[in-house]
Design a protein around this motif. Structure first.
Motif, mmCIF file in Angstrom:
data_model
loop_
_atom_site.group_PDB
_atom_site.id
_atom_site.type_symbol
_atom_site.label_atom_id
_atom_site.label_comp_id
_atom_site.label_asym_id
_atom_site.label_seq_id
_atom_site.Cartn_x
_atom_site.Cartn_y
_atom_site.Cartn_z
ATOM 1 N N SER A 113 39.177 -37.387 -31.738
ATOM 2 C CA SER A 113 38.316 -38.392 -31.623
ATOM 3 C C SER A 113 38.655 -39.315 -32.840
ATOM 4 O O SER A 113 39.120 -39.120 -33.601
ATOM 5 C CB SER A 113 36.740 -37.703 -31.912
ATOM 6 O OG SER A 113 36.360 -37.033 -31.073
ATOM 7 N N TYR A 114 38.247 -40.577 -32.342
ATOM 8 C CA TYR A 114 38.423 -41.927 -32.959
ATOM 9 C C TYR A 114 37.156 -41.536 -34.326
ATOM 10 O O TYR A 114 36.128 -41.313 -34.104
ATOM 11 C CB TYR A 114 38.143 -43.079 -32.398
ATOM 12 C CG TYR A 114 38.224 -44.344 -33.450
ATOM 13 C CD1 TYR A 114 39.459 -44.606 -33.973
ATOM 14 C CD2 TYR A 114 37.248 -45.163 -33.693
ATOM 15 C CE1 TYR A 114 39.290 -45.786 -34.850
ATOM 16 C CE2 TYR A 114 37.225 -46.158 -34.284
ATOM 17 C CZ TYR A 114 38.295 -46.543 -35.061
ATOM 18 O OH TYR A 114 38.456 -47.579 -35.761
ATOM 19 N N TYR A 115 37.658 -41.764 -35.494
ATOM 20 C CA TYR A 115 37.130 -41.779 -36.801
ATOM 21 C C TYR A 115 37.070 -42.777 -37.671
ATOM 22 O O TYR A 115 38.213 -43.052 -38.255
ATOM 23 C CB TYR A 115 37.642 -40.318 -37.402
ATOM 24 C CG TYR A 115 36.601 -40.105 -38.512
ATOM 25 C CD1 TYR A 115 35.388 -39.192 -38.476
ATOM 26 C CD2 TYR A 115 36.975 -40.147 -40.061
ATOM 27 C CE1 TYR A 115 34.791 -38.797 -39.594
ATOM 28 C CE2 TYR A 115 36.550 -39.660 -41.094
ATOM 29 C CZ TYR A 115 35.485 -39.193 -40.836
ATOM 30 O OH TYR A 115 34.288 -38.611 -41.730
ATOM 31 N N ASP A 116 36.166 -43.385 -38.144
ATOM 32 C CA ASP A 116 36.099 -44.440 -38.926
ATOM 33 C C ASP A 116 34.804 -44.612 -39.523
ATOM 34 O O ASP A 116 33.682 -44.570 -39.242
ATOM 35 C CB ASP A 116 36.175 -45.919 -37.971
ATOM 36 C CG ASP A 116 36.481 -47.050 -38.953
ATOM 37 O OD1 ASP A 116 37.206 -47.054 -39.924
ATOM 38 O OD2 ASP A 116 36.076 -48.000 -38.527
ATOM 39 N N ASN A 117 34.976 -44.941 -41.121
ATOM 40 C CA ASN A 117 33.873 -44.920 -41.951
ATOM 41 C C ASN A 117 32.825 -43.793 -41.860
ATOM 42 O O ASN A 117 31.536 -44.193 -41.715
ATOM 43 C CB ASN A 117 33.214 -46.403 -41.648
ATOM 44 C CG ASN A 117 34.280 -47.462 -42.131
ATOM 45 O OD1 ASN A 117 34.811 -47.463 -43.137
ATOM 46 N ND2 ASN A 117 34.066 -48.568 -41.451
ATOM 47 N N GLY A 118 33.453 -42.428 -41.569
ATOM 48 C CA GLY A 118 32.374 -41.381 -41.620
ATOM 49 C C GLY A 118 31.886 -41.396 -40.037
ATOM 50 O O GLY A 118 30.884 -40.456 -39.973
ATOM 51 N N ILE A 119 31.978 -41.988 -39.223
ATOM 52 C CA ILE A 119 31.523 -41.800 -38.146
ATOM 53 C C ILE A 119 32.687 -41.405 -36.999
ATOM 54 O O ILE A 119 33.901 -42.123 -36.886
ATOM 55 C CB ILE A 119 30.927 -43.372 -37.446
ATOM 56 C CG1 ILE A 119 29.781 -43.982 -38.451
ATOM 57 C CG2 ILE A 119 30.547 -43.199 -36.078
ATOM 58 C CD1 ILE A 119 29.454 -45.464 -38.163
ATOM 59 N N THR A 120 32.158 -40.435 -36.305
ATOM 60 C CA THR A 120 33.298 -39.784 -35.279
ATOM 61 C C THR A 120 32.582 -40.314 -33.971
ATOM 62 O O THR A 120 31.506 -40.274 -33.528
ATOM 63 C CB THR A 120 33.253 -38.454 -35.188
ATOM 64 O OG1 THR A 120 33.327 -37.825 -36.310
ATOM 65 C CG2 THR A 120 33.725 -37.758 -34.118
ATOM 66 N N TYR A 121 33.511 -40.970 -33.071
ATOM 67 C CA TYR A 121 33.329 -41.681 -31.834
ATOM 68 C C TYR A 121 33.769 -40.657 -30.559
ATOM 69 O O TYR A 121 34.903 -40.772 -30.189
ATOM 70 C CB TYR A 121 34.108 -43.071 -31.801
ATOM 71 C CG TYR A 121 33.366 -43.928 -32.599
ATOM 72 C CD1 TYR A 121 32.557 -44.739 -32.554
ATOM 73 C CD2 TYR A 121 34.025 -43.996 -33.921
ATOM 74 C CE1 TYR A 121 31.946 -45.866 -33.307
ATOM 75 C CE2 TYR A 121 33.695 -45.049 -35.029
ATOM 76 C CZ TYR A 121 32.509 -45.785 -34.648
ATOM 77 O OH TYR A 121 32.049 -46.706 -35.506
ATOM 78 N N TYR A 122 32.898 -39.837 -30.484
ATOM 79 C CA TYR A 122 33.281 -38.661 -29.470
ATOM 80 C C TYR A 122 33.649 -39.337 -27.856
ATOM 81 O O TYR A 122 34.310 -38.596 -27.094
ATOM 82 C CB TYR A 122 32.484 -37.527 -29.263
ATOM 83 C CG TYR A 122 32.335 -36.916 -30.388
ATOM 84 C CD1 TYR A 122 33.189 -35.902 -30.678
ATOM 85 C CD2 TYR A 122 31.309 -36.870 -31.313
ATOM 86 C CE1 TYR A 122 33.146 -35.037 -31.888
ATOM 87 C CE2 TYR A 122 31.132 -36.182 -32.660
ATOM 88 C CZ TYR A 122 31.795 -35.340 -32.961
ATOM 89 O OH TYR A 122 31.758 -34.608 -33.822
ATOM 90 N N THR A 123 33.165 -40.380 -27.802
ATOM 91 C CA THR A 123 33.501 -41.061 -26.347
ATOM 92 C C THR A 123 35.000 -41.544 -26.302
ATOM 93 O O THR A 123 35.440 -41.752 -25.133
ATOM 94 C CB THR A 123 32.710 -42.511 -25.976
ATOM 95 O OG1 THR A 123 32.927 -43.270 -27.335
ATOM 96 C CG2 THR A 123 31.152 -42.017 -25.959
#
Length: 70
Positions: free
Chosen positions: A39-49
């Protein structure tokens, strides 16, 4: 290969293609193939979409498939 080695191969494959902000979400092994979902991961947020799937042959370490069309 172990599952950890397959994941390392997949990470290296993706990074070589410019995907640096990724995080392994989960993987499955079927018929000697390890499919890892990232998953795309940025600033502690995982973007599962924004999943990227990479399939690695467990016997040779060859990348068999990558899917980032979703």
């Amino acid at each position: 290969l172990s599952s950890e080695e397959a994941i390392k191969k997949a990470v290296g494959y993706l990074k070589a293609r410019g995907y640096s902000e990724i995080k392994e979400s989960y993987y499955s092994i079927t018929d000697g193939l390890c499919t890892i979902n990232f998953s795309y991961y940025d600033n502690g947020i995982t973007y599962y979409t924004d999943l990227i799937k990479v399939t690695v042959a467990m016997d040779t370490g060859e990348i068999m498939l990558d899917e980032a069309g979703g």
